[in-house]
Design an enzyme around this catalytic site. Structure first.
Site, PDB file in Angstrom:
ATOM      1  N   ASN A 296      -4.095   5.630  -2.330  1.00 23.13           N
ATOM      2  CA  ASN A 296      -3.643   5.852  -0.958  1.00 23.13           C
ATOM      3  C   ASN A 296      -2.944   7.191  -0.770  1.00 23.13           C
ATOM      4  O   ASN A 296      -2.850   7.679   0.363  1.00 23.13           O
ATOM      5  CB  ASN A 296      -2.755   4.702  -0.506  1.00 23.13           C
ATOM      6  CG  ASN A 296      -3.586   3.487  -0.138  1.00 23.13           C
ATOM      7  OD1 ASN A 296      -4.668   3.621   0.423  1.00 23.13           O
ATOM      8  ND2 ASN A 296      -3.115   2.299  -0.464  1.00 23.13           N
TER       9      ASN A 296
ATOM     10  N   HIS B 195      -1.722  -2.848  -7.265  1.00 23.75           N
ATOM     11  CA  HIS B 195      -2.411  -2.484  -6.028  1.00 23.75           C
ATOM     12  C   HIS B 195      -3.923  -2.488  -6.194  1.00 23.75           C
ATOM     13  O   HIS B 195      -4.462  -1.866  -7.109  1.00 23.75           O
ATOM     14  CB  HIS B 195      -1.963  -1.099  -5.557  1.00 23.75           C
ATOM     15  CG  HIS B 195      -2.587  -0.687  -4.269  1.00 23.75           C
ATOM     16  ND1 HIS B 195      -3.540   0.290  -4.192  1.00 23.75           N
ATOM     17  CD2 HIS B 195      -2.398  -1.145  -3.009  1.00 23.75           C
ATOM     18  CE1 HIS B 195      -3.918   0.428  -2.929  1.00 23.75           C
ATOM     19  NE2 HIS B 195      -3.251  -0.433  -2.199  1.00 23.75           N
TER      20      HIS B 195
ATOM     21  N   GLU C  19      -4.153  -0.563  -9.624  1.00 28.25           N
ATOM     22  CA  GLU C  19      -3.111   0.405  -9.955  1.00 28.25           C
ATOM     23  C   GLU C  19      -1.822  -0.337 -10.306  1.00 28.25           C
ATOM     24  O   GLU C  19      -1.331  -1.152  -9.519  1.00 28.25           O
ATOM     25  CB  GLU C  19      -2.880   1.346  -8.778  1.00 28.25           C
ATOM     26  CG  GLU C  19      -4.122   2.176  -8.443  1.00 28.25           C
ATOM     27  CD  GLU C  19      -3.958   2.979  -7.170  1.00 28.25           C
ATOM     28  OE1 GLU C  19      -3.789   4.199  -7.256  1.00 28.25           O
ATOM     29  OE2 GLU C  19      -4.004   2.374  -6.082  1.00 28.25           O
TER      30      GLU C  19
ATOM     31  N   SER D 133       0.812  -1.222   0.000  1.00 26.73           N
ATOM     32  CA  SER D 133       0.000   0.000   0.000  1.00 26.73           C
ATOM     33  C   SER D 133       0.840   1.265   0.000  1.00 26.73           C
ATOM     34  O   SER D 133       0.433   2.287  -0.549  1.00 26.73           O
ATOM     35  CB  SER D 133      -0.913   0.018   1.229  1.00 26.73           C
ATOM     36  OG  SER D 133      -1.789  -1.077   1.223  1.00 26.73           O
TER      37      SER D 133
END
Length: 287
Positions: free
Chosen positions: A195, A144, A156, A123
């Site tokens: 994130n 991700h 991602e 992350s």
């Protein structure tokens, strides 16, 4: 470039189990690896719960037959060598700890076939922090996923300067085949896009709690009413899992480290890890 047919997912926590199940639901053979038989027993329950969720939430193509077929395509293993022996792609979803991930890739480098592509679901860590430990920097990148992958279906894709463009394109294609919307990221950025937006938001909520400004319920309520969002930050923490929140916060500044200490003492040490255990900042009905 060899087409991806066999996928291994390392780690069967909240997100790892979702990635494995979504991949199997999309028709791929999946090996789900974790470090112990106890962890795999818990994973088996998660997979069964996901099958029920797909039907209940009317995921496209989900019925009793298709969700059971997905379960049948998942093999469980606590033997890393066995788990990756036939893998075209390994998706790593182990806890968010740099040293642990680096050690995992050192083992993988010696065990996986030369053709195997490695992808980290980290992350917050940069793939270049891990690439030297993979033994195949040209076949390594980040992939991700967002929590509740069947609904929040972004994937991602982020490479390093060493990633082979053909490998990158293969993983983008794979993401589309498992029902994700591939998000191609041009250069390395800790936190990717999602994130990079989400973590500062959650961190701000943690600081409000650490500073004694308000309780989680008040903070969440304010965000939901003020923005129309379906969930507040502490509800999101519970879904992500407080162990992940702890690992990320512990690596932050003084306020975030204080938040990490708070959730460890008052929640993690009490077995309250979030939705997965039925209690975190909130209490949840048992499935």
């Amino acid at each position: 470039m060899t087409a991806i047919a066999n996928v291994t997912v390392l780690g069967t926590g909240v997100l790892g189990s979702q990635i494995a199940y979504q991949t199997a639901f999309s028709g791929f053979d999946v090996v789900a690896y974790d470090i112990s038989d106890d962890a795999l027993e818990a994973a088996k329950e998660r997979f069964a719960g996901l099958a029920r969720t797909y039907v209940a939430e009317r995921v496209a193509g989900a019925d009793d037959a298709s969700v059971d077929a997905a379960l049948a395509r998942i093999t469980l293993s606590a033997d890393l060598g066995e788990a990756v022996a036939n893998a075209d792609l390994v998706i790593e979803a182990v806890p968010e700890q740099l040293a642990l991930k680096q050690a995992t890739y050192e083992k993988l480098a010696a065990l996986a076939p030369e053709r195997t592509i490695f992808a980290t679901n980290s992350s917050t860590l940069l793939p270049s922090d891990l690439a030297p430990f993979t033994g195949r920097a040209d076949r390594f990148l980040a992939l991700h996923f967002a929590n509740r992958v069947w609904a929040h279906n972004t994937a991602e894709v982020m490479g390093t300067d060493a990633t082979d463009p053909a490998v990158y394109a293969t993983v983008v294609d794979f993401a589309g085949k498992i029902g994700m919307v591939p998000i191609e990221i041009k250069k390395e950025k800790a936190g990717y896009l999602l994130n990079s937006l989400l973590v500062p938001f959650l961190s701000a909520a943690g600081e409000l709690l650490v500073d004694g400004i308000a309780e989680p319920d008040a903070i969440d309520k304010t965000w939901r009413i003020g923005t129309g969002a379906p969930m507040g930050p502490f509800q999101i923490y519970d879904i992500v899992g407080l162990t992940t929140a702890y690992n990320i916060s512990k690596a932050g500044g003084p306020k975030q480290q204080a938040f990490a200490d708070l959730i460890k003492e008052h929640y993690i040490d009490q077995g309250k890890l979030g939705v997965a255990t039925g209690e975190g900042f909130y209490t949840y009905p048992k499935a």
